[in-house]
Design a protein around this motif. Structure first.
Motif, PDB file in Angstrom:
ATOM      1  N   ASN A  81       0.848  -1.189   0.000  1.00  0.00           N
ATOM      2  CA  ASN A  81       0.000   0.000   0.000  1.00  0.00           C
ATOM      3  C   ASN A  81       0.884   1.239   0.000  1.00  0.00           C
ATOM      4  O   ASN A  81       1.869   1.319   0.754  1.00  0.00           O
ATOM      5  N   TYR A  82       0.518   2.226  -0.793  1.00  0.00           N
ATOM      6  CA  TYR A  82       1.281   3.470  -0.895  1.00  0.00           C
ATOM      7  C   TYR A  82       0.305   4.641  -0.848  1.00  0.00           C
ATOM      8  O   TYR A  82      -0.868   4.530  -1.239  1.00  0.00           O
ATOM      9  N   GLY A 119      14.240   4.220 -17.848  1.00  0.00           N
ATOM     10  CA  GLY A 119      14.470   4.991 -16.631  1.00  0.00           C
ATOM     11  C   GLY A 119      13.308   4.831 -15.676  1.00  0.00           C
ATOM     12  O   GLY A 119      12.332   4.113 -15.941  1.00  0.00           O
ATOM     13  N   ALA A 120      13.407   5.500 -14.525  1.00  0.00           N
ATOM     14  CA  ALA A 120      12.423   5.358 -13.448  1.00  0.00           C
ATOM     15  C   ALA A 120      11.001   5.623 -13.954  1.00  0.00           C
ATOM     16  O   ALA A 120      10.777   6.494 -14.802  1.00  0.00           O
ATOM     17  N   ILE A 121      10.049   4.874 -13.380  1.00  0.00           N
ATOM     18  CA  ILE A 121       8.649   4.951 -13.802  1.00  0.00           C
ATOM     19  C   ILE A 121       7.849   5.628 -12.695  1.00  0.00           C
ATOM     20  O   ILE A 121       7.793   5.125 -11.574  1.00  0.00           O
ATOM     21  N   PRO A 122       7.224   6.774 -12.943  1.00  0.00           N
ATOM     22  CA  PRO A 122       6.466   7.452 -11.893  1.00  0.00           C
ATOM     23  C   PRO A 122       5.170   6.691 -11.567  1.00  0.00           C
ATOM     24  O   PRO A 122       4.448   6.277 -12.474  1.00  0.00           O
ATOM     25  N   ILE A 123       4.890   6.529 -10.267  1.00  0.00           N
ATOM     26  CA  ILE A 123       3.678   5.853  -9.797  1.00  0.00           C
ATOM     27  C   ILE A 123       2.959   6.788  -8.842  1.00  0.00           C
ATOM     28  O   ILE A 123       3.555   7.281  -7.881  1.00  0.00           O
ATOM     29  N   SER A 124       1.682   7.010  -9.090  1.00  0.00           N
ATOM     30  CA  SER A 124       0.918   7.886  -8.192  1.00  0.00           C
ATOM     31  C   SER A 124      -0.504   7.396  -7.976  1.00  0.00           C
ATOM     32  O   SER A 124      -1.290   8.067  -7.322  1.00  0.00           O
ATOM     33  N   ALA A 125      -0.850   6.232  -8.517  1.00  0.00           N
ATOM     34  CA  ALA A 125      -2.176   5.653  -8.334  1.00  0.00           C
ATOM     35  C   ALA A 125      -2.034   4.137  -8.330  1.00  0.00           C
ATOM     36  O   ALA A 125      -0.963   3.601  -8.643  1.00  0.00           O
ATOM     37  N   THR A 126      -3.102   3.446  -7.975  1.00  0.00           N
ATOM     38  CA  THR A 126      -3.059   1.983  -7.945  1.00  0.00           C
ATOM     39  C   THR A 126      -2.610   1.446  -9.300  1.00  0.00           C
ATOM     40  O   THR A 126      -3.205   1.762 -10.341  1.00  0.00           O
ATOM     41  N   PHE A 138      19.388 -15.868 -25.443  1.00  0.00           N
ATOM     42  CA  PHE A 138      18.700 -16.302 -24.233  1.00  0.00           C
ATOM     43  C   PHE A 138      17.204 -16.406 -24.506  1.00  0.00           C
ATOM     44  O   PHE A 138      16.668 -15.669 -25.346  1.00  0.00           O
ATOM     45  N   ASP A 139      16.564 -17.325 -23.783  1.00  0.00           N
ATOM     46  CA  ASP A 139      15.106 -17.298 -23.761  1.00  0.00           C
ATOM     47  C   ASP A 139      14.647 -16.161 -22.854  1.00  0.00           C
ATOM     48  O   ASP A 139      15.358 -15.773 -21.912  1.00  0.00           O
ATOM     49  N   ALA A 140      13.440 -15.633 -23.128  1.00  0.00           N
ATOM     50  CA  ALA A 140      12.913 -14.512 -22.331  1.00  0.00           C
ATOM     51  C   ALA A 140      12.777 -14.915 -20.866  1.00  0.00           C
ATOM     52  O   ALA A 140      12.543 -16.077 -20.534  1.00  0.00           O
ATOM     53  N   SER A 141      12.911 -13.936 -20.009  1.00  0.00           N
ATOM     54  CA  SER A 141      12.799 -14.178 -18.562  1.00  0.00           C
ATOM     55  C   SER A 141      11.355 -14.454 -18.157  1.00  0.00           C
ATOM     56  O   SER A 141      10.427 -14.271 -18.949  1.00  0.00           O
ATOM     57  N   ALA A 142      11.201 -14.887 -16.913  1.00  0.00           N
ATOM     58  CA  ALA A 142       9.867 -14.903 -16.319  1.00  0.00           C
ATOM     59  C   ALA A 142       9.390 -13.471 -16.120  1.00  0.00           C
ATOM     60  O   ALA A 142      10.204 -12.528 -16.101  1.00  0.00           O
ATOM     61  N   ILE A 143       8.088 -13.295 -16.004  1.00  0.00           N
ATOM     62  CA  ILE A 143       7.531 -11.952 -15.814  1.00  0.00           C
ATOM     63  C   ILE A 143       7.543 -11.612 -14.332  1.00  0.00           C
ATOM     64  O   ILE A 143       7.073 -12.383 -13.506  1.00  0.00           O
ATOM     65  N   ALA A 144       8.108 -10.477 -14.001  1.00  0.00           N
ATOM     66  CA  ALA A 144       8.088  -9.973 -12.630  1.00  0.00           C
ATOM     67  C   ALA A 144       6.867  -9.076 -12.456  1.00  0.00           C
ATOM     68  O   ALA A 144       6.524  -8.323 -13.374  1.00  0.00           O
ATOM     69  N   THR A 145       6.245  -9.162 -11.290  1.00  0.00           N
ATOM     70  CA  THR A 145       5.022  -8.384 -11.037  1.00  0.00           C
ATOM     71  C   THR A 145       5.086  -7.756  -9.652  1.00  0.00           C
ATOM     72  O   THR A 145       5.431  -8.425  -8.677  1.00  0.00           O
ATOM     73  N   GLU A 146       4.769  -6.497  -9.566  1.00  0.00           N
ATOM     74  CA  GLU A 146       4.566  -5.812  -8.300  1.00  0.00           C
ATOM     75  C   GLU A 146       3.271  -5.018  -8.404  1.00  0.00           C
ATOM     76  O   GLU A 146       3.000  -4.405  -9.438  1.00  0.00           O
ATOM     77  N   ILE A 147       2.478  -5.048  -7.333  1.00  0.00           N
ATOM     78  CA  ILE A 147       1.184  -4.351  -7.329  1.00  0.00           C
ATOM     79  C   ILE A 147       1.243  -3.238  -6.291  1.00  0.00           C
ATOM     80  O   ILE A 147       1.474  -3.482  -5.104  1.00  0.00           O
ATOM     81  N   TYR A 148       1.034  -2.028  -6.734  1.00  0.00           N
ATOM     82  CA  TYR A 148       1.052  -0.858  -5.863  1.00  0.00           C
ATOM     83  C   TYR A 148      -0.393  -0.387  -5.677  1.00  0.00           C
ATOM     84  O   TYR A 148      -1.060  -0.011  -6.644  1.00  0.00           O
ATOM     85  N   THR A 149      -0.848  -0.455  -4.447  1.00  0.00           N
ATOM     86  CA  THR A 149      -2.237  -0.120  -4.149  1.00  0.00           C
ATOM     87  C   THR A 149      -2.300   1.210  -3.403  1.00  0.00           C
ATOM     88  O   THR A 149      -1.595   1.411  -2.410  1.00  0.00           O
ATOM     89  N   TYR A 150      -3.145   2.091  -3.889  1.00  0.00           N
ATOM     90  CA  TYR A 150      -3.402   3.359  -3.221  1.00  0.00           C
ATOM     91  C   TYR A 150      -4.805   3.294  -2.619  1.00  0.00           C
ATOM     92  O   TYR A 150      -5.796   3.494  -3.300  1.00  0.00           O
ATOM     93  N   PRO A 151      -4.891   2.945  -1.334  1.00  0.00           N
ATOM     94  CA  PRO A 151      -6.221   2.866  -0.711  1.00  0.00           C
ATOM     95  C   PRO A 151      -6.904   4.231  -0.732  1.00  0.00           C
ATOM     96  O   PRO A 151      -6.240   5.283  -0.744  1.00  0.00           O
ATOM     97  N   PHE A 234      -3.907   7.187  16.612  1.00  0.00           N
ATOM     98  CA  PHE A 234      -3.814   7.433  15.175  1.00  0.00           C
ATOM     99  C   PHE A 234      -2.560   6.716  14.697  1.00  0.00           C
ATOM    100  O   PHE A 234      -1.442   7.047  15.127  1.00  0.00           O
ATOM    101  N   VAL A 235      -2.740   5.700  13.865  1.00  0.00           N
ATOM    102  CA  VAL A 235      -1.616   4.883  13.401  1.00  0.00           C
ATOM    103  C   VAL A 235      -1.229   5.341  12.001  1.00  0.00           C
ATOM    104  O   VAL A 235      -1.985   5.135  11.046  1.00  0.00           O
ATOM    105  N   PRO A 236      -0.053   5.962  11.827  1.00  0.00           N
ATOM    106  CA  PRO A 236       0.296   6.536  10.522  1.00  0.00           C
ATOM    107  C   PRO A 236       0.619   5.461   9.491  1.00  0.00           C
ATOM    108  O   PRO A 236       1.069   4.362   9.824  1.00  0.00           O
ATOM    109  N   VAL A 237       0.381   5.804   8.229  1.00  0.00           N
ATOM    110  CA  VAL A 237       0.722   4.896   7.126  1.00  0.00           C
ATOM    111  C   VAL A 237       1.759   5.508   6.198  1.00  0.00           C
ATOM    112  O   VAL A 237       2.247   4.831   5.294  1.00  0.00           O
ATOM    113  N   ALA A 238       2.096   6.763   6.400  1.00  0.00           N
ATOM    114  CA  ALA A 238       3.069   7.427   5.535  1.00  0.00           C
ATOM    115  C   ALA A 238       3.686   8.599   6.281  1.00  0.00           C
ATOM    116  O   ALA A 238       3.157   9.062   7.312  1.00  0.00           O
TER     117      ALA A 238
END
Length: 962
Positions: A81-82, A119-126, A138-151, A234-238
């Motif tokens: 979560n971000y 270069g770096a990829i900007p992320i600002s939403a889910t 070479f054969d192609a790599s496996a696919i890497a996946t990361e999920i960025y969630t903006y609650p 109040f428990v902060p998240v960021a």
């Protein structure tokens, strides 16, 4: 991921999106690898393997005719979560590789669906970020996946609005500025406040990385609300970023100890003229009693980094500043530093005692008797002058115990006031009721805050205006009578009603000021019961069959030694006669049993609904063979008794007699049927001789062969018949059994003439109505949750733990609506399907309202928000929204469903360190199977379980019950 090392040099790596499966390590020809590490996605070391491998051995070997595989790209940061924008980066260790990525969740490639990474990829939403790498040869790599969630984030303008919000996992952003008044390294605690209130920030994971100074202003604090033992946190998240202002001024609110309430949580306050109880040095984590002129309170050394820890506890009164922490209802003052202690130099007035109770008078007879408190003062200013004492809405005051009014004064002529009395009383003319916790205020002499004396009293109600009406009695069966009435309220309603019961029609009227204790047993001919106003019914039980009973009812007000009965005119009366007793299941009265040598070895029941029930002493059905001989028989008949005779016309007749020490160890059997009945109870009369059988051992069977002992020793070696009974309602195997055998084994006789007699043996049981209710419910478990309202099936070492669509099993408890601690019914091993549905049955006699509590082997016990009515034949309930669970205690999933919190491995009602330990132990030992520590139910104790436990521990997840 898998990492290969040559010495300490990382030379190759591979990753796999699955938790199991093959990994291919690619390295240059001739490379030697001497250590392989297996790590989780968060870099936790799972296993380390040492040895020697080269590209010519099985590990790292390239299959004949195949190509090496490009290493899987590494995306940074990881899934999570971000709450603020950031840049994601992608790398690949394969030389000269090209990376293609997508941000829409589709699989990337280099043939049109993907962007070449430069270069770096900007992320600002889910965002779902996927990447694949290519390289020539070479054969192609496996696919890497990361999920960025903006609650979703809910903005609140100030702390008051924040504190009024729900602690249900919603993420809130405090858009207004809050000023930091205290901070500690312990849990990274921070106390902030604005003009509307204050709140404690509990930052145990260190989400806030910016360093702030006391009195810095902070805007945009983002987090969730979490109550902990009464303290809202109040428990902060960021991290909110740099301070938006510095050097602010926060003036502590001046308050007395007794005036502190939960509204002061986390606020900066100042308490004047405060004395600390304690000697020696301040110690961390210790509670110290406090007193000020208003009364008592506590100070707490909550944090180890307070600079006064280890310093001397001041003996002199202090003006103390600090923040307020609440713990299970106790308001605790936490000074922030030595600077928060200032020796008191101002005026002090002390009222002793500061609480007065017990003021009382009857309606129309006020005022009450007076009570006094003493006033004393030191360091007073403005003398000569007056101390002013001000009464409350219901209490008046006097300085001479003669003239009372809304206020009075006490003069002082020096800086010290010697103890002087002030009197208080409850005003005349008040309506009946309680007048509690009203404040008599003391001011003057230069004190900054008034001193309070808390007063409580009662104006008693007068005699009830009216008698009850419609008083009636009804006998629904042979052992109970229900009386009903209308309260018939008048100008002065009753507080309760005294019901007197008797087997005669004569009653003595109750006397004022003498309360009568409840007596629900009418076996002595009289009974007493007090029933509250509004109930209007009471059932007397345990009555004799076919017997008339008489009742009368008196309304009353007040209670105890102040009770006031209405006795004139005469109270209403009612009468009813219980019905004739119903037939028992079977009874043997043995009235006409022949004596030896003609006593039969089997005898049929002669009373009850089962005249086919039998007594056996002939060697069949589990019984022994008893000799009925002319001389010294083992089986005969002697004089009986009317004791326990179930018939309306009772006959003493004869009793069966079991005799002779030659019969020690022999048994007789009573056989009957329980088809259509439950909860059997046996009763009989017995007597004996001093040399007769001293032990009766009872046993039961449903087949006449396999017997189980039960009951107590019912033998009686006196010549007087005594009643005996054995309740078999707890032996569930007998309920509705086609045949029941009760075996009596006798031992202990010491002569040929010693005997035991059995007479009037009666079997009673309750008719069973085979009717059931159906409970349908919908429940999702966080640990097993997949998506779209479905759950995985719990696994063991070899696969599914349960067949079909069953995900797991739970226990359902029905708990008393009036007293949650009373469990009315427990239904175990209830199948919970993958879609969250369940259906179970329970007895039809559950017709009230009950809390439904769900218990699962590693989830938080969860209860319905309110009692659920079970009046119908089918009851439906869904835990599908926070409002459905007590305390809104449900977790919302990323796709909008609500689930029961997981991670309570040790089932103590909280997700805490006690759950981390069994998880860590089982994970370290690579334990697998259907286990409580396997929170996500995949059959193995791994990081997927730890994530749930850690998250819920961090958020102080616990059970919420009435």
């Amino acid at each position: 991921m898998v990492l290969g090392y040559s010495g300490t040099t990382l030379v190759t790596a591979a990753s796999n999106a699955l938790s199991t499966g093959a990994f291919v390590l690619v390295c240059p020809t001739g490379t030697t690898i001497d250590k392989i590490e297996v790590r989780a996605i968060d870099n936790t070391l799972i296993a380390s393997i040492t040895g020697t491998w080269t590209t010519t051995t099985a590990v790292g070997n390239i299959p004949a005719g195949g190509n090496p595989i490009v290493a899987t790209p590494v995306i940074t940061p990881l899934t999570g979560n971000y709450y603020t924008a950031f840049n994601a980066t992608i790398s690949c260790i394969t030389p000269s590789s090209s990376i293609y990525y997508t941000t829409n969740g589709t699989d990337p490639n280099n043939t049109g669906n993907g962007t070449l990474y430069t270069g770096a990829i900007p992320i600002s939403a889910t965002t779902t970020l996927k990447a694949i790498a290519y390289a020539t040869g070479f054969d192609a790599s496996a696919i890497a996946t990361e999920i960025y969630t903006y609650p979703p984030i809910t903005d609140v303008a100030n702390i008051a609005a924040l504190r009024a919000s729900l602690a249900d996992g919603t993420v809130y952003r405090l858009t207004g500025e809050a000023v930091l008044t205290h901070k500690s390294t312990s849990r990274n605690a921070k106390y902030v406040q604005d003009a509307t209130g204050a709140i404690l920030i509990d930052d145990v994971t260190g989400k806030i990385t910016t360093v702030y100074n006391i009195y810095d202003g902070i805007s945009g604090i983002t987090g969730t609300l979490s109550p902990f033992n009464g303290m809202l946190q109040f428990v902060p998240v960021a991290d909110p970023g740099a301070a938006t202002s510095t050097g602010n001024t926060v003036v502590p609110e001046e308050v007395t100890l007794t005036a502190l309430t939960s509204a002061h949580q986390a606020k900066l306050v100042k308490v004047l003229n405060t004395t600390i109880t304690g000697t020696g040095l301040f110690v961390t984590g210790t509670t110290y009693p406090l007193t000020d002129p208003s009364g008592a309170g506590v100070m707490r050394t909550q944090y180890s980094d307070l600079d006064y820890i280890g310093t001397t506890i001041p003996a002199a009164p202090q003006d103390m500043t600090g923040v307020i922490l609440e713990y299970t209802g106790a308001l605790q003052l936490i000074p922030r530093s030595l600077a928060d202690f200032t020796p008191s130099s101002g005026p002090i007035i002390i009222a002793t005692p500061n609480t007065l109770t017990g003021f009382i008078y009857g309606a129309g007879n006020g005022p009450s008797a007076s009570q006094s408190f003493s006033l004393s003062g030191t360091s007073l200013s403005g003398y000569p002058g007056n101390i002013t004492i001000t009464g409350s809405a219901s209490f008046e005051v006097s300085n001479d115990n003669t003239t009372f009014g809304a206020s009075t004064t006490v003069p002082f002529t020096a800086s010290t006031l010697a103890a002087v009395n002030v009197w208080v009383r409850l005003k005349a003319g008040l309506v009946s009721g309680t007048y509690n916790s009203e404040i008599v205020s003391v001011s003057g002499g230069g004190i900054l805050l008034p001193v309070s004396v808390t007063c409580s009293g009662t104006v008693l109600a007068g005699e009830p205006t009216n008698h009850a009406t419609s008083f009636a009695a009804n006998a629904p069966d042979y052992s109970s009578i229900t009386v009903t009435w209308s309260d018939n309220d008048g100008a002065q309603p009753a507080d309760g009603f005294l019901i007197l019961a008797s087997t005669s029609a004569s009653f003595a009227a109750p006397v004022d000021l003498i309360a009568q204790a409840n007596d629900a047993v009418l076996s002595d001919g009289t009974g007493v019961m007090n029933v509250a106003h509004g109930v209007q019914t009471y059932t007397w039980a345990g009555l004799n069959a076919a017997t008339p009973y008489y009742f009368t009812i008196y309304p009353y007000t007040n209670s105890g030694v102040l009770i006031d009965y209405k006795t004139t005119p005469a109270a209403p009366t009612a009468t009813a006669t219980t019905q004739a007793a119903s037939l028992p299941l079977a009874a043997w009265t043995f009235d006409a049993t022949p004596v030896a040598p003609n006593t039969p070895g089997s005898i049929a029941a002669n009373y009850g609904s089962q005249l086919t029930a039998m007594f056996y002493a002939d060697g069949t059905n589990g019984a022994s063979t008893w000799a009925s001989t002319a001389s010294n028989p083992e089986l005969t008949a002697f004089t009986g008794t009317v004791l326990n005779d179930p018939r309306t016309t009772q006959i003493s007749g004869l009793a069966i007699a079991l005799a002779n020490n030659s019969a020690n160890g022999k048994s007789v059997v009573f056989k009957f049927s329980m088809a259509g009945y439950i909860d059997p109870v046996m009763s009989f009369a017995t007597r004996g001789t001093s040399t007769g059988f001293s032990t009766h051992q009872w046993a039961w069977s449903t087949d006449g062969s396999n017997f189980t002992n039960f009951g107590t020793n019912t033998a009686n070696t006196t010549t007087t018949f005594l009643a005996r009974s054995l309740d078999m309602s707890a032996i569930n195997e007998l309920d509705q059994a086609a045949d029941v055998y009760l075996r009596l084994t006798l031992t202990g006789a010491t002569s040929t003439t010693g005997n035991s007699r059995i007479d009037n043996l009666v079997i009673n049981a309750t008719a069973e109505t085979p009717t059931f209710k159906t409970l349908n419910a919908s429940i999702l478990l966080e640990g097993l949750y997949l998506s779209a309202g479905t759950m995985r099936k719990a696994q063991n070492e070899t696969g599914d733990q349960f067949p079909g669509t069953v995900a797991d099993q739970i226990t359902i408890e029905l708990r008393d609506a009036a007293n949650y601690s009373n469990v009315a019914q427990t239904i175990s091993n209830v199948n919970l399907n993958q879609d969250g549905s369940l259906s179970t049955t329970l007895a039809a006699d559950f017709t009230g309202s009950y809390y439904i509590t769900v218990v699962h082997r590693n989830s938080i016990t969860t209860t319905t928000a309110a009692p659920v009515s079970f009046t119908g034949s089918t009851i439906n309930y869904a835990f599908d929204a926070p409002a459905a669970a007590y305390g809104n205690n449900l977790l919302q999933t990323i796709d909008g469903y609500y689930v029961i919190y997981g991670g309570d491995i040790n089932q103590d009602g909280f997700v805490d360190g006690g759950d981390v330990t069994p998880f860590d132990n089982d994970q370290f030992n690579f334990v697998s199977g259907y286990l409580a520590s396997d929170v996500d139910g995949n059959g193995a104790v791994d990081t997927g379980d730890g994530t749930i436990v850690d998250n819920n521990q961090f958020n102080f997840v616990g059970s919420a019950t009435p």
